[in-house]
Design a protein around this motif. Structure first.
Motif, PDB file in Angstrom:
ATOM      1  N   GLY A  22       0.977  -1.216   0.212  1.00 21.24           N
ATOM      2  CA  GLY A  22      -0.107   0.025  -0.149  1.00 21.24           C
ATOM      3  C   GLY A  22       0.811   1.528  -0.129  1.00 21.24           C
ATOM      4  O   GLY A  22       2.087   1.310  -0.285  1.00 21.24           O
ATOM      5  N   ASP A  23       0.168   2.343   0.364  1.00 21.76           N
ATOM      6  CA  ASP A  23       0.625   3.707   0.221  1.00 21.76           C
ATOM      7  C   ASP A  23       0.986   4.114   1.612  1.00 21.76           C
ATOM      8  O   ASP A  23       0.241   3.917   2.707  1.00 21.76           O
ATOM      9  N   TYR A  24       2.339   4.503   1.859  1.00 22.34           N
ATOM     10  CA  TYR A  24       2.920   5.165   3.327  1.00 22.34           C
ATOM     11  C   TYR A  24       3.131   6.290   3.324  1.00 22.34           C
ATOM     12  O   TYR A  24       3.974   6.989   2.564  1.00 22.34           O
ATOM     13  N   LYS A  25       2.737   7.192   4.209  1.00 21.90           N
ATOM     14  CA  LYS A  25       2.997   8.569   4.487  1.00 21.90           C
ATOM     15  C   LYS A  25       3.529   8.672   5.637  1.00 21.90           C
ATOM     16  O   LYS A  25       3.448   8.159   6.851  1.00 21.90           O
ATOM     17  N   CYS A  26       4.997   9.090   5.631  1.00 27.77           N
ATOM     18  CA  CYS A  26       5.962   9.379   6.514  1.00 27.77           C
ATOM     19  C   CYS A  26       5.642  10.811   7.068  1.00 27.77           C
ATOM     20  O   CYS A  26       5.858  11.901   6.304  1.00 27.77           O
ATOM     21  N   VAL A  27       5.557  11.171   8.327  1.00 31.82           N
ATOM     22  CA  VAL A  27       5.178  12.356   8.962  1.00 31.82           C
ATOM     23  C   VAL A  27       6.214  12.717   9.989  1.00 31.82           C
ATOM     24  O   VAL A  27       6.290  11.981  10.827  1.00 31.82           O
ATOM     25  N   ALA A  28       7.106  13.695   9.612  1.00 30.41           N
ATOM     26  CA  ALA A  28       8.162  14.008  10.745  1.00 30.41           C
ATOM     27  C   ALA A  28       7.822  15.319  11.193  1.00 30.41           C
ATOM     28  O   ALA A  28       7.372  16.395  10.768  1.00 30.41           O
ATOM     29  N   TYR A  29       7.888  15.294  12.814  1.00 25.17           N
ATOM     30  CA  TYR A  29       7.396  16.481  13.376  1.00 25.17           C
ATOM     31  C   TYR A  29       8.267  16.865  14.654  1.00 25.17           C
ATOM     32  O   TYR A  29       8.853  15.865  15.188  1.00 25.17           O
ATOM     33  N   ASN A  30       8.317  18.456  15.042  1.00 24.63           N
ATOM     34  CA  ASN A  30       8.790  18.615  16.495  1.00 24.63           C
ATOM     35  C   ASN A  30       7.984  19.722  17.002  1.00 24.63           C
ATOM     36  O   ASN A  30       6.742  19.798  16.550  1.00 24.63           O
ATOM     37  N   ASP A  31       8.483  20.337  18.047  1.00 28.25           N
ATOM     38  CA  ASP A  31       7.787  21.368  18.715  1.00 28.25           C
ATOM     39  C   ASP A  31       7.377  22.702  17.673  1.00 28.25           C
ATOM     40  O   ASP A  31       6.389  23.175  17.853  1.00 28.25           O
ATOM     41  N   VAL A  32       8.141  22.584  16.654  1.00 26.17           N
ATOM     42  CA  VAL A  32       8.088  23.808  15.736  1.00 26.17           C
ATOM     43  C   VAL A  32       7.148  23.701  14.678  1.00 26.17           C
ATOM     44  O   VAL A  32       6.337  24.557  14.233  1.00 26.17           O
ATOM     45  N   GLY A  33       7.152  22.521  14.156  1.00 27.40           N
ATOM     46  CA  GLY A  33       6.358  22.127  12.857  1.00 27.40           C
ATOM     47  C   GLY A  33       6.352  20.502  12.417  1.00 27.40           C
ATOM     48  O   GLY A  33       6.841  19.854  13.052  1.00 27.40           O
ATOM     49  N   GLN A  34       5.995  20.364  11.190  1.00 27.92           N
ATOM     50  CA  GLN A  34       6.140  19.010  10.582  1.00 27.92           C
ATOM     51  C   GLN A  34       6.322  19.105   9.085  1.00 27.92           C
ATOM     52  O   GLN A  34       5.986  20.116   8.344  1.00 27.92           O
ATOM     53  N   ALA A  35       6.748  17.884   8.585  1.00 29.27           N
ATOM     54  CA  ALA A  35       6.843  17.508   7.201  1.00 29.27           C
ATOM     55  C   ALA A  35       6.399  16.106   6.925  1.00 29.27           C
ATOM     56  O   ALA A  35       6.583  15.357   7.827  1.00 29.27           O
ATOM     57  N   ASP A  36       6.012  15.988   5.678  1.00 23.78           N
ATOM     58  CA  ASP A  36       5.665  14.737   5.254  1.00 23.78           C
ATOM     59  C   ASP A  36       6.109  14.265   3.793  1.00 23.78           C
ATOM     60  O   ASP A  36       6.281  15.049   2.977  1.00 23.78           O
ATOM     61  N   SER A  37       6.144  13.177   3.612  1.00 25.77           N
ATOM     62  CA  SER A  37       6.399  12.379   2.212  1.00 25.77           C
ATOM     63  C   SER A  37       5.700  11.155   2.105  1.00 25.77           C
ATOM     64  O   SER A  37       5.421  10.262   3.010  1.00 25.77           O
ATOM     65  N   THR A  38       5.149  10.702   0.969  1.00 25.24           N
ATOM     66  CA  THR A  38       4.401   9.570   0.757  1.00 25.24           C
ATOM     67  C   THR A  38       4.914   8.782  -0.224  1.00 25.24           C
ATOM     68  O   THR A  38       5.774   9.274  -1.294  1.00 25.24           O
ATOM     69  N   GLY A  39       5.241   7.406   0.104  1.00 28.50           N
ATOM     70  CA  GLY A  39       5.884   6.351  -0.974  1.00 28.50           C
ATOM     71  C   GLY A  39       4.839   5.221  -0.913  1.00 28.50           C
ATOM     72  O   GLY A  39       3.911   5.143  -0.230  1.00 28.50           O
ATOM     73  N   HIS A  40       5.211   3.979  -1.770  1.00 29.08           N
ATOM     74  CA  HIS A  40       4.559   2.825  -2.076  1.00 29.08           C
ATOM     75  C   HIS A  40       5.406   1.655  -1.779  1.00 29.08           C
ATOM     76  O   HIS A  40       6.383   1.612  -2.210  1.00 29.08           O
ATOM     77  N   LEU A  41       4.905   0.712  -1.032  1.00 30.71           N
ATOM     78  CA  LEU A  41       5.178  -0.602  -0.859  1.00 30.71           C
ATOM     79  C   LEU A  41       4.730  -1.649  -1.760  1.00 30.71           C
ATOM     80  O   LEU A  41       3.602  -1.784  -1.656  1.00 30.71           O
ATOM     81  N   HIS A  42       5.415  -2.156  -2.808  1.00 30.54           N
ATOM     82  CA  HIS A  42       4.784  -3.234  -3.592  1.00 30.54           C
ATOM     83  C   HIS A  42       5.441  -4.728  -3.074  1.00 30.54           C
ATOM     84  O   HIS A  42       6.472  -5.045  -2.930  1.00 30.54           O
ATOM     85  N   VAL A  43       4.570  -5.617  -2.828  1.00 32.64           N
ATOM     86  CA  VAL A  43       4.835  -7.087  -2.579  1.00 32.64           C
ATOM     87  C   VAL A  43       4.818  -7.940  -3.633  1.00 32.64           C
ATOM     88  O   VAL A  43       3.717  -8.103  -4.089  1.00 32.64           O
ATOM     89  N   LEU A  44       5.887  -8.577  -3.842  1.00 36.89           N
ATOM     90  CA  LEU A  44       6.071  -9.440  -4.900  1.00 36.89           C
ATOM     91  C   LEU A  44       5.683 -10.940  -4.189  1.00 36.89           C
ATOM     92  O   LEU A  44       6.212 -11.248  -3.299  1.00 36.89           O
ATOM     93  N   ILE A  45       4.999 -11.601  -5.051  1.00 36.15           N
ATOM     94  CA  ILE A  45       4.812 -12.939  -4.696  1.00 36.15           C
ATOM     95  C   ILE A  45       5.007 -14.067  -5.446  1.00 36.15           C
ATOM     96  O   ILE A  45       4.939 -14.218  -6.873  1.00 36.15           O
ATOM     97  N   LYS A  46       5.907 -14.996  -4.915  1.00 35.64           N
ATOM     98  CA  LYS A  46       6.324 -16.048  -5.852  1.00 35.64           C
ATOM     99  C   LYS A  46       5.271 -16.711  -6.353  1.00 35.64           C
ATOM    100  O   LYS A  46       4.113 -16.923  -5.864  1.00 35.64           O
ATOM    101  N   PRO A  47       5.381 -17.473  -7.623  1.00 37.73           N
ATOM    102  CA  PRO A  47       4.479 -18.146  -8.232  1.00 37.73           C
ATOM    103  C   PRO A  47       4.052 -19.409  -7.554  1.00 37.73           C
ATOM    104  O   PRO A  47       4.821 -19.943  -6.992  1.00 37.73           O
ATOM    105  N   HIS A  48       2.894 -19.897  -7.646  1.00 33.78           N
ATOM    106  CA  HIS A  48       2.191 -21.205  -7.174  1.00 33.78           C
ATOM    107  C   HIS A  48       1.225 -21.493  -8.040  1.00 33.78           C
ATOM    108  O   HIS A  48       0.487 -20.933  -8.574  1.00 33.78           O
ATOM    109  N   ILE A  49       1.493 -23.070  -8.322  1.00 34.06           N
ATOM    110  CA  ILE A  49       0.305 -23.580  -9.135  1.00 34.06           C
ATOM    111  C   ILE A  49      -0.719 -24.306  -8.484  1.00 34.06           C
ATOM    112  O   ILE A  49      -0.512 -25.218  -7.458  1.00 34.06           O
ATOM    113  N   LEU A  50      -1.666 -23.640  -8.791  1.00 32.77           N
ATOM    114  CA  LEU A  50      -2.999 -24.238  -8.035  1.00 32.77           C
ATOM    115  C   LEU A  50      -3.644 -25.299  -8.691  1.00 32.77           C
ATOM    116  O   LEU A  50      -3.919 -26.109  -7.677  1.00 32.77           O
ATOM    117  N   ARG A  51      -3.443 -25.473  -9.790  1.00 32.79           N
ATOM    118  CA  ARG A  51      -4.174 -26.680 -10.157  1.00 32.79           C
ATOM    119  C   ARG A  51      -3.676 -27.200 -11.505  1.00 32.79           C
ATOM    120  O   ARG A  51      -3.163 -26.331 -12.572  1.00 32.79           O
TER     121      ARG A  51
END
Length: 681
Positions: A67-96
């Motif tokens: 899914g999409d992941y937003k990283c929020v960095a913050y301190n007493d003065v303020g905050q900043a953020d950046s969004t990325g994406h994590l893709h999960v690779l799945i090994k092949p599996h023969i079902l039938r």
């Protein structure tokens, strides 16, 4: 924000991390939000969040973590953020992937259902075949004239074989590959077909008293039922005293015992009939009566001498159906059977063996099985014409004969000796000359003449060389033993690393034969040096092994034995010296003692002589007159007492000396033994 999560990917069930980095004062902390969720990601079974470093770890990565992941960095003065994406690779599996059964001439399709991320690329391969049937989305792959095709529809691929035949029955591997890995599974196509025979069976030869097997191997699917019939007889052959049927998977053996009473009808044609649900097939083969072989085609004399013939026999064209195992040769009143076997030799050699003209074998390059072993007749008479009768033999019996005549040679000198020694000697100072069993010329060999001389071998280019003598011949005459004839002779006292010429002549009562010259090269002196080095290395290895096993190496054991012998010898010398002194001392003392005894006795006798005799006592007349007392009784008692005193005094005088000698010997025995290294060589 210095660095955001970015675009990341990982393989399912492996470890993956997302990282973001920001700058600020005070140092910021971090939170991660997935797919727009208002609540930050927290630690769980497979997820760990480091809020101080800005790292989220997936241990291990699961499908639901994509899914999409937003990283929020913050301190007493303020905050900043950046969004990325994590893709999960799945090994092949023969079902039938299901097996398929079809009939000959129809079609068959194997469907391979798979899953994986990304969608896997699928290929098929027949087990035992190196070629793969490739696939691709909406791509048709065909081979064998379009009979085999592969179609792909997303995660499902199909291998289709049209117009199937028995050879299509096999296992087929479905292989799925993507960026995360691969998977493979076997599926089977079974093609059903009626029985047929693809191996032609040869006729089987037999004869009375012999048992033979007739076999048939059938191809069929499903497994057939196999029956045996004789001629056109409708009655199936059953087990009895003549027949026995052995059924095996898709094959059958009919065992036939030919008895004397059955030989008139048992030979002939037999039928193997195989049947299954799709039809039947049959194969015919014959049981043929075997007989003795025909006469040999030709007999030739390869080598002739006054007493020996070497023959080459060409087998008969018809062996009677059974392999020939030997020949019987008759001459005069002698009958000899020669057992020979089949040997595989080049056609050129065998052609020459049976006497084919020499211009033939130069062009023969094939090999085959044939009787080509020479037959040797010995102990013949010289200058005699013989008529030989030759029969071929097989298991059935002795075949028809062929005759030929030959006259042996006259008595002559021995034939040239054939030297077979290896020209490269093994030892630096001697060489063993070996030769083949000699052809004697009709008489016993009585003597061998062996000559040798040192020579120089000069190369003339390529593999050619000439031998130049460097000294005169050295001649040896050796008498032969008729009971154990010589076949070798050892030359000694040769020069290392030298070339020698050797000539051997045989002599009988007619004379000496011609010589055969052979050159050979002695080994160098380095051979002995290498042998010594190897021996020393072996000795060191044994010494070290003994040291570890027995706490005493070979060298130490030898040293100890030498030292012990030296110490023991010293002790023995001291003890011998002490003993001799003791013996000598005791001998002197005995002589002194004897002298003293004589002196004491003499003094005693003188004293007794000076003393007046004692008058006898006066008795009354009424008293009995007894025997007179013995004279000198008191003197004898005094002498004995005096001897005992003298012996006691001598014993007291000897005891200190004896104790001193024993102490000296004990001290010598207890002294430590020292070993002088100079005496050990």
């Amino acid at each position: 924000m210095i660095q955001g999560p970015g675009q990341a990917s990982g393989i399912e069930n492996q470890e993956v991390s997302l990282t973001c980095e920001a700058s600020g004062l005070p140092a910021p902390k971090y939170d991660f939000y997935k797919d727009g969720n208002d609540n930050p990601v927290t630690d769980s079974d497979h997820v760990t969040v480091d809020r101080d470093k800005g790292v989220i770890d997936f241990k291990p990565l699961k499908r639901e973590h994509q899914g999409d992941y937003k990283c929020v960095a913050y301190n007493d003065v303020g905050q900043a953020d950046s969004t990325g994406h994590l893709h999960v690779l799945i090994k092949p599996h023969i079902l039938r992937y299901l097996n398929v059964t079809t009939q000959e001439g129809a079609g068959a399709t194997l469907e391979c259902h798979t899953e994986g991320e990304p969608i896997a690329k699928i290929s098929f391969q027949k087990v035992g075949n190196s070629e793969e049937y490739q696939e691709g989305e909406n791509i048709i792959y065909s081979q064998e004239g379009g009979r085999i095709t592969v179609r792909s529809d997303g995660s499902v691929s199909r291998l289709t074989i049209s117009n199937t035949n028995p050879d299509d029955s096999s296992n087929y591997t479905c292989k799925a590959v993507n960026d995360a890995g691969e998977a493979a599974l076997n599926g089977t196509i079974t093609v059903q077909y009626k029985p047929f025979f693809d191996q032609q069976q040869e006729d089987v030869y037999s004869w009375p008293g012999k048992m033979r097997n007739i076999s048939c191997v059938v191809r069929a699917e499903p497994e057939p039922v196999i029956r045996w019939y004789r001629y056109e007889d409708e009655h199936e052959i059953r087990d009895n005293g003549t027949y026995h049927v052995y059924q095996m998977y898709k094959s059958s053996n009919l065992q036939i015992l030919v008895r004397e009473i059955d030989q008139d009808w048992i030979f002939g044609e037999y039928t193997c009939l195989a049947t299954n649900q799709l039809g039947q097939g049959q194969q015919k083969m014959g049981l043929v009566r075997a007989h003795a072989p025909d006469a040999p085609k030709e007999v030739t004399v390869k080598l002739s001498s006054p007493t020996t013939l070497e023959l080459a026999i060409e087998p008969p064209e018809n062996n009677g159906g059974v392999e020939i195992y030997g020949y019987r040769i008759q001459f005069d009143s002698t009958i000899t059977d020669f057992k020979i076997g089949m040997v595989k030799k080049p056609l050129s050699t065998c052609e020459l063996c049976v006497g084919t003209p020499s211009n033939v074998f130069h062009f023969c390059v094939v090999t085959f099985l044939t009787f080509c072993q020479p037959i040797i007749l010995e102990n013949l008479r010289a200058s005699t014409t013989y008529v030989f009768t030759v029969h071929a033999q097989n298991e059935v019996g002795i075949g028809n004969p062929i005759q030929f005549s030959h006259t042996t040679e006259d008595i002559r000198v021995p034939y040239p000796i054939v030297i077979i020694s290896d020209p490269n000697g093994l030892y630096p100072y001697d060489f063993q000359v070996k030769w083949e069993r000699p052809r004697t010329g009709g008489l016993l060999i009585i003597q061998y003449e062996i000559k040798f001389r040192r020579a120089q071998q000069i190369s003339t280019g390529g593999q050619n060389s000439i031998v130049k003598p460097e000294e005169d011949w050295t001649r040896r005459l050796v008498e032969d033993d008729p009971i154990a004839p010589m076949l070798y002779y050892k030359l000694e006292g040769l020069m290392p690393d030298s070339t020698y010429e050797v000539e051997v002549r045989a002599k009988n009562n007619v004379g000496s034969g011609s010589g055969a010259v052979r050159s050979g090269r002695m080994a160098t002196g380095w051979v002995m040096f290498i042998v010594i080095i190897v021996f020393l290395i072996f000795l060191v290895i044994v010494d070290v092994s003994c040291c570890f096993m027995n706490k005493c190496g070979v060298t130490m054991c030898v040293w100890t034995r030498v030292c012990l012998r030296k110490g023991t010898a010293a002790k023995e010398k001291v003890m011998e010296a002490g003993e001799s002194e003791r013996i000598m001392g005791s001998h002197d003392m005995e002589e002194a003692k004897a002298a003293e005894e004589q002196e004491v006795i003499a003094q005693s006798e003188e004293a007794l002589q000076d003393t007046p005799p004692t008058p006898p006592p006066v008795l009354d007349e009424d008293e009995e007159q007894g025997p007179p007392p013995p004279q000198h009784a008191e003197e004898e008692e005094d002498k004995e007492a005096l001897k005992e005193e003298i012996l006691e005094e001598e014993a007291n005088e000897m005891s200190p000396l004896t104790e001193t000698k024993e102490k000296d010997l004990d001290l010598v025995a207890d002294e430590p033994v020292t070993c002088d290294p100079e005496v050990i060589t």
